[in-house]
Write an enzyme that holds these catalytic residues in place. Sequence first.
Site, PDB file in Angstrom:
ATOM      1  N   LYS A  60      37.454  -5.909  35.178  1.00  0.00           N
ATOM      2  CA  LYS A  60      36.599  -4.818  34.705  1.00  0.00           C
ATOM      3  C   LYS A  60      37.365  -3.496  34.755  1.00  0.00           C
ATOM      4  CE  LYS A  60      32.021  -6.412  36.213  1.00  0.00           C
ATOM      5  NZ  LYS A  60      31.437  -6.468  34.869  1.00  0.00           N
ATOM      6  N   ARG A  86      26.509 -16.632  35.110  1.00  0.00           N
ATOM      7  CA  ARG A  86      25.952 -17.823  34.468  1.00  0.00           C
ATOM      8  C   ARG A  86      26.625 -19.101  34.960  1.00  0.00           C
ATOM      9  NH1 ARG A  86      27.350 -15.459  28.611  1.00  0.00           N
ATOM     10  NH2 ARG A  86      27.004 -13.555  29.793  1.00  0.00           N
TER      11      ARG A  86
HETATM   12  N1  BES Z   1      27.704  -8.315  36.729  1.00  0.00           N
HETATM   13  C1  BES Z   1      27.961  -8.149  35.364  1.00  0.00           C
HETATM   14  C2  BES Z   1      26.799  -7.544  34.587  1.00  0.00           C
HETATM   15  C3  BES Z   1      26.409  -6.130  34.955  1.00  0.00           C
HETATM   16  C4  BES Z   1      26.912  -5.065  34.235  1.00  0.00           C
HETATM   17  C5  BES Z   1      25.492  -5.897  35.941  1.00  0.00           C
HETATM   18  C6  BES Z   1      26.535  -3.782  34.542  1.00  0.00           C
HETATM   19  C7  BES Z   1      25.091  -4.600  36.262  1.00  0.00           C
HETATM   20  C8  BES Z   1      25.617  -3.541  35.553  1.00  0.00           C
HETATM   21  C9  BES Z   1      28.279  -9.493  34.705  1.00  0.00           C
HETATM   22  O1  BES Z   1      28.882 -10.438  35.507  1.00  0.00           O
HETATM   23  C10 BES Z   1      29.211  -9.224  33.567  1.00  0.00           C
HETATM   24  O2  BES Z   1      30.241  -8.690  33.803  1.00  0.00           O
HETATM   25  N2  BES Z   1      28.810  -9.600  32.360  1.00  0.00           N
HETATM   26  C11 BES Z   1      29.588  -9.379  31.204  1.00  0.00           C
HETATM   27  C12 BES Z   1      29.500 -10.596  30.328  1.00  0.00           C
HETATM   28  C13 BES Z   1      30.388 -10.553  29.137  1.00  0.00           C
HETATM   29  C14 BES Z   1      31.820 -10.723  29.577  1.00  0.00           C
HETATM   30  C15 BES Z   1      29.989 -11.652  28.213  1.00  0.00           C
HETATM   31  C16 BES Z   1      29.026  -8.167  30.467  1.00  0.00           C
HETATM   32  O3  BES Z   1      27.805  -8.064  30.376  1.00  0.00           O
HETATM   33  O4  BES Z   1      29.792  -7.319  30.051  1.00  0.00           O
HETATM   34 ZN    ZN Z   2      30.994 -10.264  35.617  1.00  0.00          ZN
END
Ligand code: BES
Ligand code: ZN
Length: 503
Positions: free
Chosen positions: A279, A353
Amino acid sequence: MSAVETRVAGLSLKSGNPLTTATDAVVVATTTDNKFSIFADGLTKAAATKLKAALQSVGATGAKDELVRIPATGIASAKVIVAVGLGSTKNGINEEHLRRAAGSATRSLAGFKKVVIYLPATYAGAANAILEGAALGAYSFTDHKSSTLNKSKSPVSSITLFTSQAKDSDFRKALDRARIMAHSINFARDLINTSPLHMPPAQVAAAAKKVLTGTKVKVQILDEKALTSGGYGGIMGVGQGSTRPPRLIRMEYKPANAKKHVALLGKGITFDTGGISLKPPASMHEMKADMSGAAAVIAAIRVIHDLGLPIAVTAYAACAENMPGGGAQRPGDVLTTYGGRTIEVLNTDAEGRLVLADVLVRAAEDDPDVVLDIATLTGSAVIALGHRTAGVMGDDAVRDAVKAAADRAGEEFWPMPMPEELRATLDSLVADIANIGQREGGMLSAGLFLKEFVADGLPWAHLDIAGPAYNSQSAHGYTHKGGVGFGIRTMVAFTEDFITGVI
Ligand code: BES
Ligand code: ZN
Ligand code: ZN
């Protein structure tokens, strides 16, 4: 105090005159009814007139969410009076509004110990909302403060709601419920707020054990050996880049009078760096809140137990730390999840997931009547719904029942579709399914992904709380900055509704 010894202010009900009681602060209500009014049931006319004039003299208007503080000298025995605005009460006052008003009052009174609340608790549900809000407002997290600890104001420690119905049995029940709920919500907030260094998967498991010690909830913890031999490839895959191994926490509440069975599953990523699909750094620290779903199911089963609800509940908290260590999974890796289905990991940041896939399959073996999963699952939920509203999707009836329960509990959820055409975007060249689909509608394809792991015919809904789980904006109502403890009230309300057969 350690993160698992949770705090809740002492709550009580009392009849009598709130203005002559020895206390530090009195909370009163103002409205915009007839231009400007105060709630004064039971006060003498003289006292009410004085209070109203004093508030007007500092410019109080009674507007919704207004908060005015004045010295109590000559009006009440307290040090200060805080007036919370309720706006117009022409169409009645909804419970969430009372909850927020009470919460913003106690939140603003940090530093004072004893608070008397004098808000319109005209029926037991209103009293419950006021007490719950007040207790949630009286929270602070200082576990990691040391040399600056003396600079943080202690939260209000004693809250007394004044009502002529203090001895009424429904009001007593409302009080107990508020105490139970606030205790568990503050417990969840503590877990979320704790530094991720101090809250690896094993620590979540220890906290769950501790908060459920002495209850009838059985707790079983699967460590990395048990998870590996059990075939939990999703949870193990996500955790393999961390030196701190995953844990699966299984909690079981099974009262003798249970006729139905609810399963609650929580995403417990104790820190989500994104893994190898790293990230950006900007607000990565907020990813300590990526275990908010796990915290919520632990808290919810404790509430359901404490309320003695006549229904069986099995909860799973799937905990792993998503780190990019040398052993981390790679984009392109194929995992074998619990039960044998394979997932191609195209993005290691779509890890929630993966852990949920394992527990959705495992939970079905317990033969529940309905399954809810709760997760900070997608950034697109935040883009679509903002910071205060959660998404809910799944089978129509379950989704609608969650929405109705949330409305009753005072949490904001909004129903989301699961468009069939997005399913194909999850197809994998080499495995049964890929862990990401098309970018547009990311919250929805995440839901479609999870659906693949729900047993045929098993009623299910997925709660995406990525927006409201952590408050990075300013504090409001009973919501502090940081961990919110979101979704607990909704899951409890849903479980209560399910007993009486809404679906
Ligand atoms: N934990 C994150 C989602 C999240 C983002 C929670 C902001 C709270 C605030 C999750 O694991 C994630 O990173 N999801 C990705 C999925 C994508 C790579 C398909 C996302 O939503 O960007
Ligand atoms: Zn994530
Ligand atoms: Zn995540």
